[in-house]
Design a protein around this motif. Structure first.
Motif, PDB file in Angstrom:
ATOM      1  N   GLY A  29       0.837  -1.195   0.000  1.00  0.00           N
ATOM      2  CA  GLY A  29       0.000   0.000   0.000  1.00  0.00           C
ATOM      3  C   GLY A  29       0.870   1.242   0.000  1.00  0.00           C
ATOM      4  N   CYS A  30       1.898   1.217  -0.833  1.00  0.00           N
ATOM      5  CA  CYS A  30       2.899   2.298  -0.832  1.00  0.00           C
ATOM      6  C   CYS A  30       2.345   3.628  -1.313  1.00  0.00           C
ATOM      7  CB  CYS A  30       4.112   1.894  -1.654  1.00  0.00           C
ATOM      8  SG  CYS A  30       3.851   1.823  -3.446  1.00  0.00           S
ATOM      9  N   PHE A  31       1.150   3.620  -1.886  1.00  0.00           N
ATOM     10  CA  PHE A  31       0.497   4.801  -2.432  1.00  0.00           C
ATOM     11  C   PHE A  31       1.446   5.516  -3.394  1.00  0.00           C
ATOM     12  CE2 PHE A  31      -1.395   9.205  -1.979  1.00  0.00           C
ATOM     13  CZ  PHE A  31      -2.458   8.936  -2.807  1.00  0.00           C
ATOM     14  N   ASN A  32       1.843   6.745  -3.112  1.00  0.00           N
ATOM     15  CA  ASN A  32       2.667   7.497  -4.061  1.00  0.00           C
ATOM     16  C   ASN A  32       4.170   7.374  -3.779  1.00  0.00           C
ATOM     17  OD1 ASN A  32       3.139   9.166  -1.873  1.00  0.00           O
ATOM     18  ND2 ASN A  32       1.822  10.819  -2.604  1.00  0.00           N
ATOM     19  N   GLY A  47       7.344  -1.626  -3.872  1.00  0.00           N
ATOM     20  CA  GLY A  47       6.019  -1.369  -3.331  1.00  0.00           C
ATOM     21  C   GLY A  47       4.958  -2.233  -3.959  1.00  0.00           C
ATOM     22  N   GLU A  49       0.898  -1.540  -4.877  1.00  0.00           N
ATOM     23  CA  GLU A  49      -0.073  -0.453  -4.943  1.00  0.00           C
ATOM     24  C   GLU A  49      -1.056  -0.697  -6.086  1.00  0.00           C
ATOM     25  OE1 GLU A  49      -2.464   2.361  -4.371  1.00  0.00           O
ATOM     26  OE2 GLU A  49      -0.808   2.205  -2.962  1.00  0.00           O
ATOM     27  N   CYS A  51      -3.552   1.498  -7.123  1.00  0.00           N
ATOM     28  CA  CYS A  51      -3.995   2.731  -7.781  1.00  0.00           C
ATOM     29  C   CYS A  51      -3.008   3.156  -8.864  1.00  0.00           C
ATOM     30  CB  CYS A  51      -4.158   3.838  -6.746  1.00  0.00           C
ATOM     31  SG  CYS A  51      -4.580   5.434  -7.466  1.00  0.00           S
ATOM     32  N   ALA A  54      -1.258   6.644  -8.377  1.00  0.00           N
ATOM     33  CA  ALA A  54      -0.291   6.592  -7.279  1.00  0.00           C
ATOM     34  C   ALA A  54       0.947   5.803  -7.697  1.00  0.00           C
ATOM     35  CB  ALA A  54      -0.931   5.963  -6.037  1.00  0.00           C
ATOM     36  N   LYS A  55       0.750   4.711  -8.443  1.00  0.00           N
ATOM     37  CA  LYS A  55       1.885   3.906  -8.936  1.00  0.00           C
ATOM     38  C   LYS A  55       2.815   4.747  -9.798  1.00  0.00           C
ATOM     39  CE  LYS A  55      -0.544   0.138 -10.343  1.00  0.00           C
ATOM     40  NZ  LYS A  55      -0.842  -1.168 -10.883  1.00  0.00           N
ATOM     41  N   ALA A  58       4.837   6.985  -7.553  1.00  0.00           N
ATOM     42  CA  ALA A  58       5.819   6.174  -6.824  1.00  0.00           C
ATOM     43  C   ALA A  58       6.985   5.791  -7.727  1.00  0.00           C
ATOM     44  CB  ALA A  58       5.149   4.922  -6.252  1.00  0.00           C
ATOM     45  N   VAL A  65       7.334  -0.665  -8.303  1.00  0.00           N
ATOM     46  CA  VAL A  65       6.021  -1.175  -7.931  1.00  0.00           C
ATOM     47  C   VAL A  65       5.895  -2.564  -8.543  1.00  0.00           C
ATOM     48  CG1 VAL A  65       3.546  -0.801  -7.967  1.00  0.00           C
ATOM     49  CG2 VAL A  65       5.088   1.161  -7.782  1.00  0.00           C
ATOM     50  N   ASP A  68      -0.120  -5.148  -7.913  1.00  0.00           N
ATOM     51  CA  ASP A  68      -1.300  -4.442  -7.405  1.00  0.00           C
ATOM     52  C   ASP A  68      -1.668  -4.913  -6.003  1.00  0.00           C
ATOM     53  OD1 ASP A  68      -1.451  -3.164  -9.832  1.00  0.00           O
ATOM     54  OD2 ASP A  68      -3.190  -4.296 -10.552  1.00  0.00           O
TER      55      ASP A  68
END
Length: 168
Positions: A29-32, A47, A49, A51, A54-55, A58, A65, A68
């Motif tokens: 859930g690393c988001f951005n 990460g 993630e 979204c 946000a990926k 990041a 990333v 998902d």
């Protein structure tokens, strides 16, 4: 933009740097990617993630990333540190989630998570009216130190530190 002070990045990073045996980290859930960027480029930062927007942010911040969802992380990968900040409360079945985390941890790896604490004074006083569970319907699992220790023990993990932090 994320305020690192409000999100306690300094406290979380200090804890990780103090306890980690290596520099391979996976943020679920690393988001951005703001926390991983805060850690610095001397870490091998990955990460999870879902979204897309946000990926993209990041990735621009130097985060790989990988997937998902945690279930989609490639088999055979191992990390010295796995983090899940404000994630556990969104998972209806946290047991299997922690089992997956355990499988991805390197020997002597650490799992660092943040979540609400049902032992907190605010929660005990307000019970079901507490904002963390009453205003956020996506929060479906709630924890205290006893439940976290139980989940850790069931997954051959040892709980080494519990810290209370303000959630702004």
């Amino acid at each position: 933009e994320v305020d690192p002070t409000q999100r306690n990045f300094d406290r979380l990073a200090n804890c990780i740097q103090r306890l980690a045996k290596g520099k391979r980290i996976l943020d679920i859930g690393c988001f951005n990617g703001a926390f991983l960027e805060y850690l610095g480029s001397d870490w091998d930062r990955s990460g999870v993630e879902p979204c897309l927007g946000a990926k993209e942010v990041a990735t621009r911040r130097g985060v790989k990333v990988l997937a998902d969802t945690l279930a989609d992380v490639p088999v055979g990968m191992h990390f010295d540190v796995i983090t899940a900040f404000d994630v556990l409360e969104h998972i209806g079945a946290p047991g299997p989630f922690v089992q997956q985390v355990r499988k991805l941890l390197a020997p002597d790896g650490i799992f660092v998570s943040t979540s609400g604490d049902t032992d907190s004074m605010s929660w005990r006083l307000q019970k079901a009216r507490y904002w963390y569970c009453s205003y956020l319907p996506e929060h479906v699992s709630f924890f205290c130190r006893r439940t976290l220790d139980f989940v850790a023990e069931k997954n051959q993990m040892r709980s080494v530190l519990h810290e209370h932090m303000s959630h702004k």
